[in-house]
Motif scaffolding. Structure first.
Motif, PDB file in Angstrom:
ATOM      1  N   THR A  98       0.826  -1.208   0.000  1.00 19.51           N
ATOM      2  CA  THR A  98       0.000   0.000   0.000  1.00 19.51           C
ATOM      3  C   THR A  98       0.860   1.257   0.000  1.00 19.51           C
ATOM      4  N   LYS A  99       2.148   1.110   0.350  1.00 15.51           N
ATOM      5  CA  LYS A  99       3.014   2.273   0.457  1.00 15.51           C
ATOM      6  C   LYS A  99       4.413   1.946  -0.037  1.00 15.51           C
ATOM      7  N   VAL A 100       4.885   2.722  -1.026  1.00 15.12           N
ATOM      8  CA  VAL A 100       6.270   2.664  -1.493  1.00 15.12           C
ATOM      9  C   VAL A 100       6.881   4.027  -1.210  1.00 15.12           C
ATOM     10  N   ASP A 101       7.818   4.057  -0.281  1.00 12.42           N
ATOM     11  CA  ASP A 101       8.366   5.313   0.228  1.00 12.42           C
ATOM     12  C   ASP A 101       9.888   5.279   0.090  1.00 12.42           C
ATOM     13  N   ALA A 116       2.167  -0.970 -11.933  1.00 12.12           N
ATOM     14  CA  ALA A 116       0.718  -1.040 -12.140  1.00 12.12           C
ATOM     15  C   ALA A 116       0.099  -2.294 -11.530  1.00 12.12           C
ATOM     16  N   ILE A 117       0.939  -3.273 -11.170  1.00 17.69           N
ATOM     17  CA  ILE A 117       0.412  -4.504 -10.577  1.00 17.69           C
ATOM     18  C   ILE A 117       0.017  -4.311  -9.115  1.00 17.69           C
ATOM     19  N   LEU A 118       0.449  -3.201  -8.515  1.00 17.95           N
ATOM     20  CA  LEU A 118       0.196  -2.961  -7.090  1.00 17.95           C
ATOM     21  C   LEU A 118      -1.152  -2.256  -6.913  1.00 17.95           C
ATOM     22  N   HIS A 119      -2.220  -3.004  -7.064  1.00 17.45           N
ATOM     23  CA  HIS A 119      -3.558  -2.419  -7.063  1.00 17.45           C
ATOM     24  C   HIS A 119      -3.978  -1.867  -5.705  1.00 17.45           C
ATOM     25  N   GLU A 120      -3.283  -2.251  -4.638  1.00 22.02           N
ATOM     26  CA  GLU A 120      -3.614  -1.744  -3.308  1.00 22.02           C
ATOM     27  C   GLU A 120      -2.843  -0.472  -2.961  1.00 22.02           C
ATOM     28  N   LEU A 121      -1.945  -0.048  -3.858  1.00 24.03           N
ATOM     29  CA  LEU A 121      -1.058   1.076  -3.562  1.00 24.03           C
ATOM     30  C   LEU A 121      -1.849   2.372  -3.415  1.00 24.03           C
ATOM     31  N   LYS A 144      -6.555   3.388  -6.206  1.00 22.77           N
ATOM     32  CA  LYS A 144      -6.537   3.702  -4.778  1.00 22.77           C
ATOM     33  C   LYS A 144      -5.457   4.720  -4.415  1.00 22.77           C
ATOM     34  N   LEU A 145      -4.696   5.151  -5.384  1.00 21.62           N
ATOM     35  CA  LEU A 145      -3.627   6.116  -5.110  1.00 21.62           C
ATOM     36  C   LEU A 145      -4.198   7.412  -4.553  1.00 21.62           C
ATOM     37  N   GLN A 146      -3.622   7.848  -3.444  1.00 23.24           N
ATOM     38  CA  GLN A 146      -4.023   9.103  -2.826  1.00 23.24           C
ATOM     39  C   GLN A 146      -2.905  10.145  -2.848  1.00 23.24           C
ATOM     40  N   SER A 168      -9.283   9.245  -6.389  1.00 24.59           N
ATOM     41  CA  SER A 168      -8.984   9.262  -4.951  1.00 24.59           C
ATOM     42  C   SER A 168      -7.770  10.130  -4.629  1.00 24.59           C
ATOM     43  N   LEU A 169      -7.123  10.670  -5.667  1.00 25.41           N
ATOM     44  CA  LEU A 169      -5.863  11.388  -5.476  1.00 25.41           C
ATOM     45  C   LEU A 169      -6.063  12.678  -4.685  1.00 25.41           C
ATOM     46  N   LYS A 170      -5.173  12.857  -3.676  1.00 28.69           N
ATOM     47  CA  LYS A 170      -5.204  14.064  -2.846  1.00 28.69           C
ATOM     48  C   LYS A 170      -3.959  14.930  -3.048  1.00 28.69           C
TER      49      LYS A 170
END
Length: 743
Positions: A98-101, A116-121, A144-146, A168-170
């Protein structure tokens, strides 16, 4: 009891195999294998990843790894490390991420399409790396990207039009890249968007899409340093939560839309360095929380609306470098103002005395206008005041007394018609670093009491009515921090006392400042000064701490040049021209190894030109003309670059580049003339010396006769016009852009 050979073999393998290959996986799951394979291709030190152990069952305890209750990796967080590799592409087993930092980790390559395979990101931060290539459109499938942070890389191409899919982008931060194209109007689909920052992409162009008004949650709009052009769309008025507009240094034109006043949450407006026209809309007074209003360097005209006084939170205002006119309305300044600049406009009339009610003001710049009267209370207005610039107006009368000035660092009154003496009350301003009274009608003797200002670095008294001597050998001088002295174009006379130069400590160190290249000023304001060089007023908009100059030209000083000046090893410029100085050029000048300009012209100096001056390899400008110097002109190094204009009017000089040869070298041929170029003073801030190149005469005898005619007839005007031409002074307009430290 016999040993079990299988147990022995198993024990051996358990010990030896990890030593042979630290990446052999025994119990780690596929997620750990993917992470270990990425670690293996990293080029940087991986000490931080030392606990990534292939013998672990899962990577959940590894540094930078967070798992959920199902032992699935959900966060990869490795910030500010020197990994020196690429973004991981083997992500098929990390689909729960969900998070790549990974900011500031020296990653290279491109943003992988495999992401693009990380649908929960929902969080992606690859900022401050060295990524190249385009932003892959596949990112726009991660619904789901915010938050997306790709700033401070070297990304190219355009912003994908599919960005509108990320409803969903903020947060979207793409600034400081090499993006081009336009901002897609699909940005209007991002109803949850709170921050968009695409500035510092110089090739990003086109209009601000009017659809931006659909992003009703937007709080920050960052477009600075792009090629965005056209009008500010009125739809911005729909952004009720907007707090900050960064649209400075773009190509915006047209008027500021009055609808901007509907953005009641606005706190910061940065619209400087554009081509905005029209007047400041009075509707901006609806932005009751406004703190920063920076509209400098545009084409705004009209008058300042008095409604701005309703903005009680307004602390920083910069309207400089516009076409604003009229008087300054009495209630225009909120009482808690900290920074206020209206320089380089067309304001006129008196400065209202209500200005003295600004008890918290630190920076006040009214320069380059047409104001006529300084309110007497100005010197008693605030102990917070740091910079006061009233230069280049029509102020007349006497200079006000300064009582409350405990923090005053810079006082500029140059270019007015102020009369009377310098106020001794300035001794109260103990932190004063810059004192500029140039081009006024101040009538006084040299202000010896300035020695009580220990921080003084720049003193300009040029072009006034100062008179008398500046002291004698018994006078106590102490200016340890003084680096720029300009006493030119006054009526000083008498000898130059050695002790005046003896304690100029800041000019004695020939080495560079230990802190490197620095400028006078602070986080909000660069100091500037105008210096008269050969009849041209040269504006130094940012004063380097390495700039050291002494200019006492156009006075009536007499006697010899003090030898102690040779101790001022950091001097860049020395101008003693147009005085009555006599004696020899001091040999001690050989120690001025940083000197770039030396002007001793129009004096009564005698003797030879010291050959030791050839050691001054930084010297770019030399003017020894119109003296009584004799002998052979030194040759070699920088002296091979100077033209005959440097020595004209010294009938006793001979040798190259003059046509007159010396007694024992008549057969000597002068070396070929160097290529003549326009030289500058060598300063990065644009401090230029305009060199006037004079041609050779038409033969030795003709030149000698012409020289005799000119000097014996006190330069008849018609002959001067033929030889020299009319001399004209050009005054350049000062520009202090405070915005450089407020951005």
């Amino acid at each position: 009891m016999p040993l079990n050979p299988w147990n022995t073999l198993f024990s051996f393998l358990t010990i030896i195999l990890p030593l042979l290959n630290p990446f052999v996986a025994f119990a780690v799951n596929p997620q750990g294998e993917a992470l270990l394979s990425w670690k293996q291709i990293l080029n940087g030190p991986t000490k931080a990843l030392s606990n990534w152990n292939p013998t672990d069952e899962t990577p959940c305890g590894w540094f930078g790894i967070t798992c959920n209750i199902n032992k699935e990796v959900v966060e990869l967080k490795l910030r500010y490390l020197s990994l020196y590799g690429t973004v991981p592409t083997n992500l098929s087993s990390l689909v729960s991420l969900t998070k790549v930092d990974l900011p500031s980790t020296n990653l290279t390559g491109s943003v992988p399409r495999e992401i693009a395979i990380l649908h929960e990101l929902n969080y992606l931060d690859l900022s401050d790396n060295a990524l190249i290539g385009e932003i892959p459109s596949e990112i726009c499938n991660l619904l789901k990207l915010q938050e997306i942070y790709l700033d401070s890389n070297q990304l190219e191409g355009s912003i994908p039009v599919q960005i509108g899919n990320l409803t969903s982008l903020k947060w979207l931060t793409l600034y400081d890249n090499q993006l081009n194209g336009e901002i897609p109007n699909t940005i209007g689909n991002l109803k949850n968007l709170q921050v968009i920052r695409v500035g510092k992409n110089k090739n990003l162009r086109g209009l601000i899409p009017r659809e931006i008004g659909n992003c009703t949650e937007l709080t920050i709009l960052g477009l600075a340093e792009t090629s965005i052009w056209g009008f500010l769309p009125p739809s911005l008025g729909l952004l009720k939560k907007l707090k900050t507009i960064f649209a400075c240094t773009t190509l915006l034109s047209g008027q500021i839309p009055p609808e901007l006043g509907d953005c009641t949450a606005l706190q910061n407006i940065y619209l400087y360095n554009n081509s905005l026209t029209g007047s400041i809309p009075r509707e901006i007074s609806g932005c009751r929380n406004l703190t920063y209003l920076l509209l400098n360097s545009n084409l705004i005209n009209g008058k300042v609306p008095g409604e701005l006084s309703h903005l009680v939170s307004l602390h920083f205002v910069n309207f400089s470098d516009n076409l604003i006119e009229g008087t300054l309305p009495l209630p225009v300044l909120p009482l808690h103002m900290v920074f206020f600049s209206i320089s380089s406009n067309n304001f006129s009339g008196e400065i209202p005395s209500s200005i003295c009610n600004l008890n918290f003001i630190k920076y006040l710049d009214f320069s380059h206008n047409h104001f006529s009267m300084i309110p007497p209370c100005l010197g008693n207005m605030s102990d917070y005041l740091i910079d006061l610039d009233l230069g280049n107006n029509n102020f007349h009368g006497t200079i006000p007394k300064f009582v409350k000035c405990n923090n005053l660092r810079s006082l500029k009154l140059a270019g007015n018609q102020l009369e009377g003496p310098m106020p001794r009350s300035l001794v109260n301003c103990k932190k004063l670093e810059i004192l500029d009274f140039a081009n006024n009608k101040v009538n006084d003797t040299f202000p010896h009491w300035l020695v009580n200002l220990p921080e003084l670095q720049v003193l300009s008294l040029r072009s006034n009515n100062f008179h008398g001597s500046i002291g004698n050998h018994k006078t106590k001088f102490s200016f340890p921090n003084l680096r720029i002295i300009d006493l030119s174009h006054n009526m000083f006379h008498g000898h130059l006392p050695s002790n005046f130069f003896k304690y100029l400590t800041a000019m004695m160190n020939g080495n560079m400042d230990k802190g490197g290249l620095q400028y006078m000023g602070d986080d909000y304001y660069y100091d500037s000064v105008t210096i008269d060089i050969k009849g041209n007023y040269i504006n130094v908009e940012k004063i380097q701490t390495l700039l050291t100059i002494i200019d006492i030209s156009n006075n009536s000083f007499k006697g010899e040049i003090p030898k102690v000046i040779g101790n001022l090893g950091s001097l860049k410029g020395l101008n003693f021209s147009h005085n009555n100085l006599m004696g020899h050029i001091p040999i001690s000048f050989r120690n001025l190894t940083n000197l770039e300009c030396l002007d001793l012209s129009s004096n009564k100096l005698t003797g030879n030109i010291p050959i030791q001056l050839t050691d001054l390899t930084s010297l770019e400008i030399l003017n020894l003309s119109k003296n009584h110097l004799v002998g052979l002109i030194p040759q070699g190094k920088q002296f091979n670059t100077f033209t005959s204009a440097s020595y004209s009017g010294n009938l006793g000089l001979c040798g190259f580049p003059l046509t007159k040869t010396c007694g024992n070298d008549e057969g000597q041929q002068p070396p070929p003339a160097p290529t003549i170029q326009e030289d500058d003073f060598g300063f990065a801030n644009g401090f230029h010396w305009k060199v006037v190149l004079l041609g050779y005469g038409c033969g030795f005898m003709f030149g000698l006769c012409m020289g005799y005619l000119v000097f014996s007839s006190e330069k008849p005007k018609y002959l001067l016009n033929i030889v020299y031409g009319e001399r004209r002074n050009k005054v350049r307009r000062l520009k202090n852009n405070a915005h450089g430290r407020i951005n």
